[in-house]
Design a protein around this motif. Structure first.
Motif, mmCIF file in Angstrom:
data_model
loop_
_atom_site.group_PDB
_atom_site.id
_atom_site.type_symbol
_atom_site.label_atom_id
_atom_site.label_comp_id
_atom_site.label_asym_id
_atom_site.label_seq_id
_atom_site.Cartn_x
_atom_site.Cartn_y
_atom_site.Cartn_z
ATOM 1 N N LEU A 1 -25.482 40.706 12.871
ATOM 2 C CA LEU A 1 -25.829 40.262 11.571
ATOM 3 C C LEU A 1 -25.246 38.810 11.426
ATOM 4 N N ASP A 2 -25.977 37.795 11.273
ATOM 5 C CA ASP A 2 -25.458 36.425 10.954
ATOM 6 C C ASP A 2 -26.202 35.589 9.782
ATOM 7 N N LEU B 1 -23.120 38.153 2.408
ATOM 8 C CA LEU B 1 -23.219 39.607 2.224
ATOM 9 C C LEU B 1 -24.396 39.505 1.308
ATOM 10 N N LEU C 1 -29.842 45.174 4.932
ATOM 11 C CA LEU C 1 -28.939 46.106 5.882
ATOM 12 C C LEU C 1 -29.309 47.624 5.115
ATOM 13 N N ASN D 1 -20.641 42.655 12.745
ATOM 14 C CA ASN D 1 -20.783 41.668 11.621
ATOM 15 C C ASN D 1 -19.377 40.562 11.771
ATOM 16 N N ASP D 2 -19.569 39.423 11.223
ATOM 17 C CA ASP D 2 -18.310 38.609 10.969
ATOM 18 C C ASP D 2 -17.727 38.773 9.674
ATOM 19 N N PHE E 1 -19.413 39.368 6.021
ATOM 20 C CA PHE E 1 -20.049 40.529 5.728
ATOM 21 C C PHE E 1 -19.028 41.693 5.320
ATOM 22 N N THR F 1 -20.562 50.338 11.946
ATOM 23 C CA THR F 1 -20.219 48.966 11.886
ATOM 24 C C THR F 1 -18.911 48.507 12.822
ATOM 25 N N VAL G 1 -16.331 45.046 12.371
ATOM 26 C CA VAL G 1 -15.993 43.796 11.934
ATOM 27 C C VAL G 1 -14.602 43.395 12.046
ATOM 28 N N ARG H 1 -21.023 39.763 20.338
ATOM 29 C CA ARG H 1 -21.401 38.726 19.216
ATOM 30 C C ARG H 1 -21.105 37.270 19.735
#
Length: 257
Positions: free
Chosen positions: A59-60, A117, A124, A138-139, A142, A159, A161, A252
Motif C-alpha cells: 500500500l502506498d 490512511l 483496505l 505498509n509504511d 498507514f 500487516t 509495518v 517494499r
C-alpha cells in the motif's frame, strides 16, 4: 491521421474522453467513474485473464503536483510544508507483487491534503484483491491499530509495518531486544552494519480504543551499529521469525525502486 512529430494523442481528445465521465457520487468528488472502472477492469478482467492472484500486497500513496497558481484543477488543494507551497492531488495504490513487479490492483484519488490512511481506509477494508492468508506491507503513513485488527480478525490479512520512535511499542521492543541480547546477522548481505532480533507479545504496548479486540503483535528489531539507530517492524503474523519479518518487509523498497 497524426504523425509522431505532432503527437499521437491531441489534448482535446483527452479532454473529451475525460468529460464523458462524471463523479459517481456527490459525497466523494474523487470517486470518478473512470477510476472505479479501472479498479473493476483490473480485478475482474485483467488479473483473472492472466491467472494472477497475488498474496503479497504493498500500500502506498504518491503526491501528484500541478501548477501552483492554476486554480482550474478541479478539487485540487494547496499545502505548505518544508518543500514550500504545492498544489495537487494524492494517489493511493494497492499493488500486488508478482516476481519483481508491483501490479496496480486498485487505486484511489484524493486531495493532496488528505492523510494517506484516510484516503485508503475504505479500500483496505473492502478491496476484493485482499483475501484470507494474504500479506499487506505498509509504511508509517498507514499506522492504525484498529485497521490492523480488522484486517486480521475479519479478513485474515496480516500487516507488516514499521513503528515510530515515539511509540511505546518501539521503546519496549528495543529495550527487550537489548535485554535478551539474542542478536542475529541481517539476512541482507548488503546491510553489514545491521543486526536483527525477535521480540514477541508486544500487543499490550500498542492498544486501540478497544483493547479487547486487539490482535497479537510480534516484531523484528533492527540495530544499525554505524549510526547506532534502531528500527522496529511489527506484524500481526505471529508465525514468522525475525529473519522472515524483515525479509518480507524489504520487498517494499525493492519493488518501489
Amino acid at each position: 491521421e497524426r504523425g509522431l512529430e505532432e503527437g499521437l494523442l491531441a489534448e482535446g481528445t483527452l479532454r473529451n474522453w475525460i468529460n464523458k465521465y462524471e463523479s459517481s457520487s456527490s459525497e466523494d468528488v474523487y470517486s470518478h467513474e473512470f477510476i472505479d472502472a479501472y479498479n473493476q477492469y483490473a480485478q475482474k478482467q485483467i488479473l483473472p485473464a492472466l491467472n494472477v492472484r497475488p498474496n503479497i500486497h504493498i500500500l502506498d500513496c504518491s503526491e501528484i503536483e500541478v501548477h501552483l497558481n492554476n486554480g482550474n484543477y478541479e478539487h485540487s488543494a494547496v499545502i505548505k510544508d518544508q518543500a514550500g507551497p504545492r498544489r495537487g492531488y494524492k494517489n493511493g495504490t494497492l499493488r500486488g507483487i508478482m516476481k519483481d513487479t508491483g501490479l496496480l490492483e486498485e487505486i484511489k484519488l484524493g486531495s493532496i491534503k488528505i492523510h494517506d490512511l484516510e484516503l485508503c481506509r475504505n479500500m483496505l477494508l473492502t478491496s476484493e484483491s485482499l483475501k484470507p492468508g494474504d500479506i499487506l506491507i505498509n509504511d508509517r503513513g498507514f499506522l492504525s491499530r484498529t485497521v490492523m485488527n480488522t484486517l486480521k480478525a475479519t479478513r485474515g490479512v496480516d500487516t507488516y509495518v514499521p513503528v515510530r520512535k515515539n511509540m511505546d511499542v518501539y521503546t519496549t521492543a528495543v529495550s527487550v531486544a537489548n535485554e535478551q541480547n539474542k542478536w542475529q546477522k541481517h539476512p541482507n548481505l548488503n546491510r553489514k552494519t545491521q543486526r536483527i532480533a525477535f521480540v514477541g507479545e508486544l500487543g499490550p504496548y500498542w492498544q486501540s480504543d478497544t483493547p479487547k479486540n486487539d490482535v497479537p503483535l510480534n516484531a523484528c528489531v533492527v540495530h544499525d551499529s554505524k549510526e547506532d539507530e534502531y528500527f522496529v517492524f511489527v506484524t500481526t503474523d505471529t508465525s514468522k521469525t525475525a529473519k522472515q519479518i524483515i525479509k518480507i518487509y524489504e520487498i517494499r523498497p525493492e519493488i518501489e525502486e
